[in-house]
Design an enzyme around this catalytic site. Structure first.
Site, PDB file in Angstrom:
ATOM      1  N   SER A   3       0.829  -1.164   0.040  1.00 11.34           N
ATOM      2  CA  SER A   3       0.009  -0.020  -0.022  1.00 11.34           C
ATOM      3  C   SER A   3       1.046   1.245   0.167  1.00 11.34           C
ATOM      4  CB  SER A   3      -0.863  -0.081   1.275  1.00 11.34           C
ATOM      5  OG  SER A   3      -1.814   1.161   1.196  1.00 11.34           O
TER       6      SER A   3
ATOM      7  N   TYR B 271      -5.257   8.485  -6.033  1.00 15.39           N
ATOM      8  CA  TYR B 271      -4.418   7.468  -5.372  1.00 15.39           C
ATOM      9  C   TYR B 271      -4.686   7.018  -4.046  1.00 15.39           C
ATOM     10  CZ  TYR B 271       0.390   5.729  -4.058  1.00 15.39           C
ATOM     11  OH  TYR B 271       1.378   5.012  -3.706  1.00 15.39           O
TER      12      TYR B 271
ATOM     13  N   LYS C 231      -5.491   3.151  -2.738  1.00 20.53           N
ATOM     14  CA  LYS C 231      -4.614   2.679  -1.577  1.00 20.53           C
ATOM     15  C   LYS C 231      -5.242   2.332  -0.310  1.00 20.53           C
ATOM     16  CE  LYS C 231      -0.492   2.319  -3.880  1.00 20.53           C
ATOM     17  NZ  LYS C 231       0.105   1.051  -3.973  1.00 20.53           N
TER      18      LYS C 231
END
Length: 341
Positions: free
Chosen positions: A173, A187, A191
Site C-alpha cells: 500500500s 491515489y 490504496k
C-alpha cells in the site's frame, strides 16, 4: 521513595492487560520460510519490487518477477543474476488484464509467497484530474491486486495444504493509504481500498494457513519518484515534502522481514510506525507486546494526528490566501498599465 507494594499496585494493571492480550490477540505468531519456496513479485523490474526480488533470491527463494515490459524484465533478471548468481523467472503481463494475469500465473509454478508490489501514482487535484487517470490508478493499484490474488489463491491453498508450510500474500500500500493528503484523492482511494481487502482476506484464508502482510512505505527513491514530484501540486509539496523518504532496498528489507514474521502491518520508518499506531483501528495483531503499545499509544497519537491536520489546513489556507493576493495584485497592475496607456 516509592515502596515495593506501591510499585506492585502501579504495575499490576499493565501486567493484567498483557496477560489478557496474550490470550486474545489473533492470528497467532507464525514464521514463513523463504528458502526453496516460490516467491512471485509484481512490479519486479525496478524499484522496490526489484529490491525485494534480489533479497528473496539471496535468501534461497525461487523467484519470479512480473511486470508489463519484457525488456525491462530481462534487464532485471540480468541484474539479479549478476548480484546473486541466481536465475529468476520472468512473467510479462498487465495487471489490469485478469486473463493475462491468469495466463501468466498458470504458466508458472504454484506460488508460496505472492508480493503484490505494482502501483502507479499520478498526483493532481481531483477537479483537474481526468477520469482516465483516476480509472488508471484504481485499475492498476486496486483491481490489479484483486486479479493477482484471484489467479494465485487456489494453487496457493493447495500448496500450503500439501506442504504443511504457511503461505503469504503481501500487499504494497502506501502511507497515503493510511491518511489522505491534498492532491492524492484518487491515489489514496486506490490504496485505502487495499487495507479493506487485506483485513477481509485474512479472515477468509487464515484457515488455509495463508497469512496477509500489508506494507505502508513512505516516499521511496524509485525511478518514478522524480517524475511524480514534477506533477505534484504546489500545496502537496508543502504538505508532503519533496524528497524521497527511504531507499528502495531499505523498504524491501523491512517488507521482507515483515513477510517472514507474518506481520499484518509493516511500517517502514519511525514516522510510518507512528502513523500505523494512529490508524490501527480493528487491524489484526499477532504480538501481544505490540497490541499493548497500540492501546497505550492510540490516544496520544490521535492528538498528534490533530496537530498534523492543523498544520496541513494552515498550509492550505495560507496558500489560497497567497494565491488570491497574487491574483489581485496582477489584476491591479494590469488595470494600472491600461490606464497609463
Amino acid at each position: 521513595m516509592a515502596s515495593p507494594f506501591f510499585l506492585f499496585l502501579l504495575l499490576l494493571p499493565f501486567a493484567i492487560l498483557l496477560l489478557v492480550l496474550a490470550a486474545i490477540v489473533r492470528p497467532r505468531p507464525v514464521r514463513i520460510p523463504l528458502k526453496g519456496r516460490h516467491v512471485l513479485v509484481t512490479g519486479g523490474s525496478s524499484g522496490i519490487g526489484l529490491a525485494l526480488a534480489l533479497r528473496a533470491a539471496a535468501e534461497g527463494a525461487r523467484v519470479s518477477i512480473l511486470a508489463r515490459d519484457p525488456s525491462r524484465l530481462q534487464d532485471a533478471r540480468d541484474a539479479i543474476r549478476l548480484a546473486t548468481g541466481v536465475d529468476v523467472a520472468i512473467l510479462a503481463a498487465d495487471v489490469r488484464d485478469p486473463e493475462a494475469v491468469a495466463r501468466a500465473l498458470g504458466a508458472a509454478d504454484p506460488v508460496d509467497v505472492l508480493v503484490c508490489n505494482h502501483g502507479v501514482f499520478l498526483p493532481q487535484e481531483l477537479e483537474r484530474q481526468s477520469l482516465e487517470d483516476v480509472r488508471f490508478m484504481v485499475e492498476v493499484n486496486l483491481m490489479g491486486t484483486f486479479h493477482l490474488i484471484k489467479a494465485a489463491l487456489p494453487a496457493m491453498k493447495q500448496r500450503a495444504k500439501e506442504s504443511g508450510l504457511p503461505g503469504s500474500v503481501a500487499i504494497m500500500s502506501s502511507q497515503a493509504g493510511q491518511v489522505g493528503v491534498y492532491g492524492y484523492a484518487a491515489y489514496s482511494a486506490s490504496k485505502f481500498g487495499l487495507r479493506g481487502l487485506a483485513e477481509a482476506l485474512q479472515h477468509e484464508v487464515i484457515a488455509d494457513n495463508i497469512h496477509i502482510t500489508l506494507v505502508f512505505p513512505p516516499d521511496t527513491d524509485t525511478p518514478g519518484l522524480a517524475e511524480e514530484h514534477k506533477r505534484r501540486p504546489e500545496i502537496t509539496k508543502l504538505i508532503a515534502g519533496s524528497q524521497g523518504g527511504m531507499k528502495a532496498d531499505d523498504v524491501a528489507k523491512k517488507a521482507l522481514n515483515g513477510i517472514k514474521s507474518g506481520q499484518f502491518v509493516v511500517a517502514c520508518n519511525f514516522e510510518g510506525y507512528l502513523l500505523y499506531v494512529a490508524t490501527v483501528g480493528l487491524s489484526p495483531q499477532r504480538s501481544c507486546l505490540m497490541a499493548f503499545v497500540e492501546i497505550l499509544g492510540v490516544g496520544f497519537m490521535r492528538f498528534v494526528g490533530l496537530c498534523y491536520q492543523w498544520s496541513w489546513f494552515t498550509s492550505i489556507e495560507k496558500w489560497h490566501a497567497k494565491t488570491k493576493s497574487d491574483l489581485l495584485r496582477e489584476r491591479l497592475l494590469t488595470i494600472s498599465t491600461q490606464c497609463v496607456a
